[in-house]
Scaffold this motif. Structure first.
Motif, PDB file in Angstrom:
ATOM      1  N   UNK A 175       0.828  -1.178   0.000  1.00  0.00           N
ATOM      2  CA  UNK A 175       0.000   0.000   0.000  1.00  0.00           C
ATOM      3  C   UNK A 175       0.874   1.243   0.000  1.00  0.00           C
ATOM      4  N   UNK A 176       0.273   2.332  -0.190  1.00  0.00           N
ATOM      5  CA  UNK A 176       0.987   3.603  -0.309  1.00  0.00           C
ATOM      6  C   UNK A 176       0.937   4.390   1.003  1.00  0.00           C
ATOM      7  N   UNK A 177       1.167   3.718   2.116  1.00  0.00           N
ATOM      8  CA  UNK A 177       1.110   4.411   3.400  1.00  0.00           C
ATOM      9  C   UNK A 177       2.449   5.071   3.691  1.00  0.00           C
ATOM     10  N   UNK A 178       2.406   6.074   4.548  1.00  0.00           N
ATOM     11  CA  UNK A 178       3.603   6.846   4.892  1.00  0.00           C
ATOM     12  C   UNK A 178       3.695   7.003   6.411  1.00  0.00           C
ATOM     13  N   UNK A 179       4.873   7.424   6.837  1.00  0.00           N
ATOM     14  CA  UNK A 179       5.125   7.724   8.246  1.00  0.00           C
ATOM     15  C   UNK A 179       5.672   9.133   8.329  1.00  0.00           C
ATOM     16  N   UNK A 180       5.203   9.908   9.283  1.00  0.00           N
ATOM     17  CA  UNK A 180       5.703  11.266   9.428  1.00  0.00           C
ATOM     18  C   UNK A 180       5.790  11.707  10.870  1.00  0.00           C
ATOM     19  N   UNK A 181       6.837  12.462  11.175  1.00  0.00           N
ATOM     20  CA  UNK A 181       7.002  13.088  12.483  1.00  0.00           C
ATOM     21  C   UNK A 181       6.505  14.522  12.386  1.00  0.00           C
ATOM     22  N   UNK A 182       5.803  14.969  13.384  1.00  0.00           N
ATOM     23  CA  UNK A 182       5.239  16.311  13.365  1.00  0.00           C
ATOM     24  C   UNK A 182       6.039  17.258  14.241  1.00  0.00           C
ATOM     25  N   UNK A 183       5.640  18.485  14.271  1.00  0.00           N
ATOM     26  CA  UNK A 183       6.389  19.511  14.989  1.00  0.00           C
ATOM     27  C   UNK A 183       6.683  19.079  16.415  1.00  0.00           C
ATOM     28  N   UNK A 184       7.871  19.423  16.869  1.00  0.00           N
ATOM     29  CA  UNK A 184       8.290  19.059  18.206  1.00  0.00           C
ATOM     30  C   UNK A 184       9.150  17.816  18.263  1.00  0.00           C
ATOM     31  N   UNK A 185       9.156  17.021  17.211  1.00  0.00           N
ATOM     32  CA  UNK A 185       9.932  15.784  17.210  1.00  0.00           C
ATOM     33  C   UNK A 185      10.770  15.741  15.940  1.00  0.00           C
ATOM     34  N   UNK A 186      12.002  15.357  16.093  1.00  0.00           N
ATOM     35  CA  UNK A 186      12.893  15.234  14.937  1.00  0.00           C
ATOM     36  C   UNK A 186      13.290  13.781  14.777  1.00  0.00           C
ATOM     37  N   UNK A 187      13.591  13.402  13.566  1.00  0.00           N
ATOM     38  CA  UNK A 187      13.947  12.010  13.282  1.00  0.00           C
ATOM     39  C   UNK A 187      15.167  11.560  14.073  1.00  0.00           C
ATOM     40  N   UNK A 188      16.068  12.488  14.410  1.00  0.00           N
ATOM     41  CA  UNK A 188      17.268  12.137  15.165  1.00  0.00           C
ATOM     42  C   UNK A 188      16.953  11.882  16.631  1.00  0.00           C
ATOM     43  N   UNK A 189      15.718  12.142  17.049  1.00  0.00           N
ATOM     44  CA  UNK A 189      15.329  11.905  18.431  1.00  0.00           C
ATOM     45  C   UNK A 189      15.388  13.142  19.291  1.00  0.00           C
ATOM     46  N   UNK A 190      15.873  14.254  18.746  1.00  0.00           N
ATOM     47  CA  UNK A 190      15.926  15.497  19.505  1.00  0.00           C
ATOM     48  C   UNK A 190      14.531  16.102  19.570  1.00  0.00           C
ATOM     49  N   UNK A 191      14.091  16.426  20.762  1.00  0.00           N
ATOM     50  CA  UNK A 191      12.745  16.959  20.919  1.00  0.00           C
ATOM     51  C   UNK A 191      12.776  18.454  21.186  1.00  0.00           C
ATOM     52  N   UNK A 192      11.885  19.172  20.589  1.00  0.00           N
ATOM     53  CA  UNK A 192      11.647  20.580  20.872  1.00  0.00           C
ATOM     54  C   UNK A 192      10.269  20.651  21.509  1.00  0.00           C
ATOM     55  N   UNK A 193      10.164  21.149  22.695  1.00  0.00           N
ATOM     56  CA  UNK A 193       8.891  21.113  23.415  1.00  0.00           C
ATOM     57  C   UNK A 193       8.001  22.307  23.107  1.00  0.00           C
ATOM     58  N   UNK A 194       8.145  22.864  21.903  1.00  0.00           N
ATOM     59  CA  UNK A 194       7.268  23.942  21.472  1.00  0.00           C
ATOM     60  C   UNK A 194       5.861  23.387  21.254  1.00  0.00           C
ATOM     61  N   UNK A 195       5.753  22.294  20.550  1.00  0.00           N
ATOM     62  CA  UNK A 195       4.474  21.669  20.238  1.00  0.00           C
ATOM     63  C   UNK A 195       4.718  20.184  20.010  1.00  0.00           C
ATOM     64  N   UNK A 196       4.926  19.403  21.063  1.00  0.00           N
ATOM     65  CA  UNK A 196       5.258  17.979  20.893  1.00  0.00           C
ATOM     66  C   UNK A 196       4.034  17.175  20.463  1.00  0.00           C
ATOM     67  N   UNK A 197       3.729  17.193  19.202  1.00  0.00           N
ATOM     68  CA  UNK A 197       2.505  16.613  18.655  1.00  0.00           C
ATOM     69  C   UNK A 197       2.581  15.110  18.508  1.00  0.00           C
ATOM     70  N   UNK A 198       3.617  14.596  17.913  1.00  0.00           N
ATOM     71  CA  UNK A 198       3.727  13.152  17.754  1.00  0.00           C
ATOM     72  C   UNK A 198       4.048  12.728  16.350  1.00  0.00           C
ATOM     73  N   UNK A 199       3.515  11.584  15.977  1.00  0.00           N
ATOM     74  CA  UNK A 199       3.794  11.004  14.678  1.00  0.00           C
ATOM     75  C   UNK A 199       2.524  10.373  14.127  1.00  0.00           C
ATOM     76  N   UNK A 200       2.543  10.099  12.836  1.00  0.00           N
ATOM     77  CA  UNK A 200       1.392   9.446  12.214  1.00  0.00           C
ATOM     78  C   UNK A 200       1.865   8.440  11.181  1.00  0.00           C
TER      79      UNK A 200
END
Length: 66
Positions: free
Chosen positions: A1-26
Motif C-alpha cells: 500500500x501507499x502508506x507513509x510515516x511522518x514526524x510532526x512539529x516538536x519531534x525530529x527524526x534524530x530523536x531530539x525533541x523541541x517542546x514547542x508543540x510535541x505533537x507526535x507522529x502518524x
C-alpha cells in the motif's frame, strides 16, 4: 500500500525533541500524514476530508482482497 510515516512539529527524526508543540507522529495514507489540516477535517467531519478517507479505505479493501 501507499502508506507513509511522518514526524510532526516538536519531534525530529534524530530523536531530539523541541517542546514547542510535541505533537507526535502518524502512520497512514499520504493525505493524513502530509496535510496537517486533513486530520482536523476528519475530526470535524468535513465532507472533503471524509471523501478522501473513504476513497483510501476502498483502495485498502480492494488491495487486501486481491
Amino acid at each position: 500500500m501507499n502508506w507513509r510515516f511522518g514526524l510532526f512539529s516538536g519531534i525530529r527524526a534524530a530523536g531530539t525533541e523541541l517542546w514547542i508543540d510535541p505533537y507526535g507522529a502518524a502512520w497512514g495514507y499520504p493525505e493524513f500524514v502530509e496535510d496537517p489540516q486533513h486530520g482536523t477535517g476528519l475530526a470535524e467531519r468535513d465532507d472533503a476530508a471524509l471523501a478522501i478517507f473513504f476513497q483510501r479505505l476502498g483502495e485498502a479493501k480492494a488491495a487486501a482482497s486481491s
